[in-house]
Design a protein around this motif. Sequence first.
Motif, PDB file in Angstrom:
ATOM      1  N   ASP A  61       0.818  -1.211   0.000  1.00  0.00           N
ATOM      2  CA  ASP A  61       0.000   0.000   0.000  1.00  0.00           C
ATOM      3  C   ASP A  61       0.853   1.263   0.000  1.00  0.00           C
ATOM      4  N   VAL A  62       2.055   1.173   0.551  1.00  0.00           N
ATOM      5  CA  VAL A  62       3.025   2.259   0.498  1.00  0.00           C
ATOM      6  C   VAL A  62       4.346   1.687   0.000  1.00  0.00           C
ATOM      7  N   LYS A  63       5.186   2.560  -0.515  1.00  0.00           N
ATOM      8  CA  LYS A  63       6.449   2.127  -1.113  1.00  0.00           C
ATOM      9  C   LYS A  63       7.584   3.000  -0.604  1.00  0.00           C
ATOM     10  N   ILE A  64       8.766   2.390  -0.525  1.00  0.00           N
ATOM     11  CA  ILE A  64       9.971   3.132  -0.203  1.00  0.00           C
ATOM     12  C   ILE A  64      10.555   3.612  -1.524  1.00  0.00           C
ATOM     13  N   VAL A  65      10.867   4.903  -1.586  1.00  0.00           N
ATOM     14  CA  VAL A  65      11.336   5.505  -2.831  1.00  0.00           C
ATOM     15  C   VAL A  65      12.607   6.311  -2.573  1.00  0.00           C
ATOM     16  N   PHE A  66      13.600   6.096  -3.431  1.00  0.00           N
ATOM     17  CA  PHE A  66      14.829   6.878  -3.404  1.00  0.00           C
ATOM     18  C   PHE A  66      14.765   7.916  -4.502  1.00  0.00           C
ATOM     19  N   ASP A  67      15.011   9.172  -4.149  1.00  0.00           N
ATOM     20  CA  ASP A  67      15.052  10.256  -5.133  1.00  0.00           C
ATOM     21  C   ASP A  67      16.517  10.576  -5.415  1.00  0.00           C
ATOM     22  N   PRO A  68      17.024  10.165  -6.590  1.00  0.00           N
ATOM     23  CA  PRO A  68      18.440  10.402  -6.888  1.00  0.00           C
ATOM     24  C   PRO A  68      18.776  11.885  -7.053  1.00  0.00           C
ATOM     25  N   ASN A  69      17.775  12.719  -7.280  1.00  0.00           N
ATOM     26  CA  ASN A  69      18.023  14.146  -7.461  1.00  0.00           C
ATOM     27  C   ASN A  69      18.344  14.832  -6.137  1.00  0.00           C
TER      28      ASN A  69
END
Length: 88
Positions: A61-69
């Motif tokens: 339902d939720v996700k871990i996200v890496f923002d490379p910016n």
Amino acid sequence: MSFDDDNQQPPIEVSASDISPEALHGIIESFILREGTDYGREEAAFETKFKQIKKQLDNGDVKIVFDPNTETVGIVTKTEWQRMQKKK
């Protein structure tokens, strides 16, 4: 904004299973402390919030996200992740 603008790179989903238990705990803790999520009429204990987020991760339902910016990691809802994918 398109991710092609200004050399922006799209966010990357990170599987919770690819993260050490300590790092996962830190990501969830940071999310809870930063988000100030509304848990109803009564404020839930940290451990309750932690278990709820962990269960949402396990269920997708939720996700871990890496923002490379920005080189940051966060947790987003499945809907937010889908919107991010459309911007690619």
